[in-house]
Design an enzyme around this catalytic site. Structure first.
Site, PDB file in Angstrom:
ATOM      1  N   GLU A 231      -4.144   2.862   1.306  1.00 14.36           N
ATOM      2  CA  GLU A 231      -3.076   1.884   1.776  1.00 14.36           C
ATOM      3  C   GLU A 231      -3.180   0.708   0.867  1.00 14.36           C
ATOM      4  OE1 GLU A 231      -0.738   2.302   3.724  1.00 14.36           O
ATOM      5  OE2 GLU A 231      -1.206   4.055   4.904  1.00 14.36           O
TER       6      GLU A 231
ATOM      7  N   ARG B 252      -0.085  -0.684  -1.692  1.00 14.95           N
ATOM      8  CA  ARG B 252       0.348  -1.682  -1.227  1.00 14.95           C
ATOM      9  C   ARG B 252      -0.084  -2.996  -2.082  1.00 14.95           C
ATOM     10  NH1 ARG B 252       1.877  -1.173   5.131  1.00 14.95           N
ATOM     11  NH2 ARG B 252       1.518   1.094   5.157  1.00 14.95           N
TER      12      ARG B 252
ATOM     13  N   ASP C  52       2.626  14.433   1.796  1.00 12.94           N
ATOM     14  CA  ASP C  52       3.908  13.878   1.259  1.00 12.94           C
ATOM     15  C   ASP C  52       3.735  13.438  -0.137  1.00 12.94           C
ATOM     16  OD1 ASP C  52       2.352  11.964   2.437  1.00 12.94           O
ATOM     17  OD2 ASP C  52       4.221  10.865   3.175  1.00 12.94           O
TER      18      ASP C  52
ATOM     19  N   GLU D  91      12.239   5.905   3.583  1.00 15.14           N
ATOM     20  CA  GLU D  91      12.352   6.994   2.492  1.00 15.14           C
ATOM     21  C   GLU D  91      13.642   7.488   2.503  1.00 15.14           C
ATOM     22  OE1 GLU D  91       9.940   6.595   5.152  1.00 15.14           O
ATOM     23  OE2 GLU D  91       8.329   6.809   4.017  1.00 15.14           O
TER      24      GLU D  91
END
Ligand code: DMJ
Length: 663
Positions: A294, A298, A427, A563
């Site tokens: 993360e 980010r 994913d 998405e």
């Protein structure tokens, strides 16, 4: 004559021949032009060869400096950004490497802070505000037209289609790739990127004006930003209902995630204010545990892309700092990184209950660390993440290219075998296979191989059609049993498939992308609020009164995720089909209707099936500003140079990083 009176001649010896006139003139004052010319010439001739060379060299040097400063004054970003940003610009430090894509975007524009509510700030008001913008001459034409509010139009997109038809391609293991790249061995070596595209050349292109829908995105962003600024400034996430904030890492996550969005949307005032916070208040020397994935996608990703767009070295310095602090995560027996790092103490560890890491997490930090190596010249970042990819490439436990969701940091082996999904925990593994291949100039064939194999695996094991609309969807496989469950997260896939097709992979992928984006849109359209839930189950058999999409009570929340909008953006860029813009527009309107908090900010909701009470959750995720609104803005744009997809590759948090282009 006094020439060469005695040998050996000294190098600075002067040889002068005087004509009778000169000899006469030398005696008395004569200020005629002809005399002065002659006098200068005589003085010049009196100089030694060395002295003359020095003077000529100085003249040449000054002329070159003059030309350089003239051209650099013309660089639009330079004159647009403030001086402090300008002065701090640095070039990448790897010897022989240049930025493939230096700051080529226009600087953010002036915008009023805190514009108030949606209805109060109409596109007309925005138009008026934008007409006050003062631009340096060199960029005036381009930006004026980009933001020219008197020419709000929508134009079809053609360039990509035309460009594609010119490429010659061959078939390779199911992929269609460019011939000159098919024979090259896999290589992790960084090659010199192409020269930067010249700003002058871009200026000559017909600029694309901003349109009403983009203005609505700007307005939405400013409304979200107002909430963050008023109640959560410098904290991780806004809690818009309680008018407070939540802390995850304590690193101003929303602010950092939103930096490049502000740049792209042209919100100069907001950008400058946020920059000040980064310069004065962002401190990584903190005793705090952060999640490696993360914080990489980010924070590191956000800082790197902002550095590229703005050219401001502050962001590169911060990126280096956080990058270095994340490195202890790789100190594991297998070199598969731990999930968590204490960035103040320099220690890393897995979650308390396991020594496993998530596969998507350890394989979706590569774009960022590789770019950090390219920029710093320190290969340790790239080495660490490339090793992970190489290791995963060789691992057993895959099912036709599909990977399990967990990997052990001690043994380096996959765990919890037999469950395959393109949703949570797997994913972005698939996304980053393709994107690393693109980032590296389409040379690292192992990445392409793994990607192509995985998509074949998806087709073989996970694709099904729903009833009654026969929507193609990606389900899950658990120990041989198919489940018709699809996370909203899977909706990154149509965009990724389209990006692959744009980069020369088989046209089949584009067909699949078209089918899947329709499904993702239906995940919104078939729901009462017009917003998708977190997870849907598709009906495999037609039942009277039933739609394709079923929602379980535990899955009916919406976190403002990006998405579908992300994929709509890719689909529109590559096809020019306006329906994708229209779908995105519907989604934006529904976000405004059900998730907008009047006092500022947007909130995730608990129930997409209840329009009269969607049950606000009181949280605005950082990716709403970092990704969702950015992709919306880009979706509504007809400017293919607004983050050109042949120059930039988006990380999984929508932060654009340059594609390394071979010289
Ligand atoms: C983001 O942090 C990234 O897009 C990530 O890849 C998946 N989850 C969120 C958005 O949904």
């Amino acid at each position: 004559s006094a020439a060469a009176a005695s040998p050996p001649p000294r190098r600075d010896f002067i040889s002068v021949t005087l004509s009778p006139e000169e000899a006469a003139g030398a005696g008395g004052y004569n200020n005629s032009k002809a005399w002065r010319r002659r006098s200068c010439w005589r003085k010049w001739k009196q100089l030694s060869r060395l002295q003359r060379s020095v003077i000529l060299f100085l003249f040449a040097f000054l002329a070159v400096c003059g030309v350089i400063s003239y051209t650099s004054m013309g660089e639009p970003w330079k004159s647009l950004t403030n001086k402090s940003l300008d002065d701090q610009r640095t070039e990448p430090e790897i010897p022989g490497l240049k930025l493939a894509n230096p700051a080529v975007l226009p600087a953010p524009q002036k915008a009023e802070a805190n514009p108030g509510d949606y209805t109060e700030l109409s596109p007309q008001v925005l138009r008026e505000e934008m007409s006050f913008i003062k631009l340096p001459k060199s960029l005036d034409v381009r930006l004026k037209t980009r933001y020219d509010t008197s020419r709000v139009v929508e134009e079809p997109l053609q360039a990509d289609k035309e460009e594609k038809t010119e490429k010659s391609v061959i078939s390779w293991r199911g992929a269609v790739i460019e011939p000159d790249q098919s024979t090259e061995p896999p290589s992790s070596k960084i090659k010199e990127p192409e020269k930067p595209s010249s700003v002058e050349a871009e200026d000559q292109k017909e600029p694309v004006p901003i349109n009403e829908r983009q203005m609505a995105v700007i307005e939405a962003f400013r409304h979200a930003w107002k909430g963050y600024k008023d109640f959560a400034w410098g904290h991780d996430e806004l809690k818009p209902l309680s008018k407070s904030y939540s802390e995850w890492f304590g690193l101003g996550l929303t602010l950092i995630d939103a930096l490049d969005t502000m740049w792209i949307l042209g919100l100069k005032e907001e950008f400058e204010e946020a920059r000040k916070w980064v310069a004065n208040d962002l401190v990584f020397d903190k005793n705090v545990d952060v999640n490696l994935f993360e914080s990489t996608i980010r924070i590191l990703g956000g800082l790197l892309s902002t550095y590229h767009l703005s050219g401001d070295s502050l962001f590169l310095e911060k990126a280096k700092d956080i990058g270095n602090r994340l490195m202890p995560a790789f100190k594991t027996p297998s070199k598969i990184p731990y999930s968590d790092v204490n960035i103040g103490r320099g220690t890393a560890h897995p979650p308390r209950w396991t020594s496993d890491s998530t596969v998507a997490e350890v394989t979706s930090i590569q774009l960022e660390f590789r770019e950090l190596s390219r920029l710093t010249g320190d290969e340790k970042f790239q080495k660490a993440v490339d090793e992970v990819m190489k290791h995963v490439h060789t691992l057993s436990g895959k099912n036709d290219g599909l990977v399990p969701m967990f990997i052990n940091t001690n043994s380096g082996q996959f765990t919890h075998l037999g469950v395959y999904t393109l949703g949570a925990r797997a994913d972005s593994y698939y996304e980053y296979l393709l994107k690393q291949w693109i980032q590296g100039g389409k040379k690292e064939n192992e990445l392409l191989e793994d990607y192509m194999r995985a998509i074949e695996g998806v087709k073989k094991h996970l694709l099904q059609k729903s009833q009654p609309k026969k929507l193609t969807f990606v389900g899950e496989l658990a120990h041989g049993h198919f489940s018709a469950k699809m996370d909203h997260l899977v909706c990154f896939l149509p965009g990724t498939l389209a990006l692959g097709a744009h980069n020369g992979l088989t046209a089949d992928h584009m067909k699949l992308a078209e089918a899947l984006i329709e499904t993702c849109y239906q995940m919104y359209a078939q729901v009462e609020t017009g917003l998708s839930p977190e997870i849907v189950h598709f009906n495999l058999h037609a039942q009277k009164g039933h739609k394709d999409v079923e929602i379980k009570p535990a899955d009916r929340h919406n976190l403002l995720r990006p998405e579908t909008v992300e994929s709509l953006f890719y689909m529109y860029r590559f096809t020019g089909d306006k329906k994708y813009q229209d779908w995105g527009w519907e989604i934006l309107q529904n976000f405004n209707k059900y998730t907008r908090v009047p006092t500022g900010g947007y909130t995730s909701i608990n129930n997409v099936q209840n329009p009269s009470n969607p049950e606000p959750r009181d949280k605005m995720e950082s990716f709403f500003l970092g990704e969702t609104l950015k992709y919306m803005f880009l979706l509504f744009s007809d400017d293919i140079d607004l983050i050109n997809l042949d120059k930039y590759v988006f990380n999984t948090e929508a932060h654009p990083l340059p594609i390394w282009v071979p010289a």
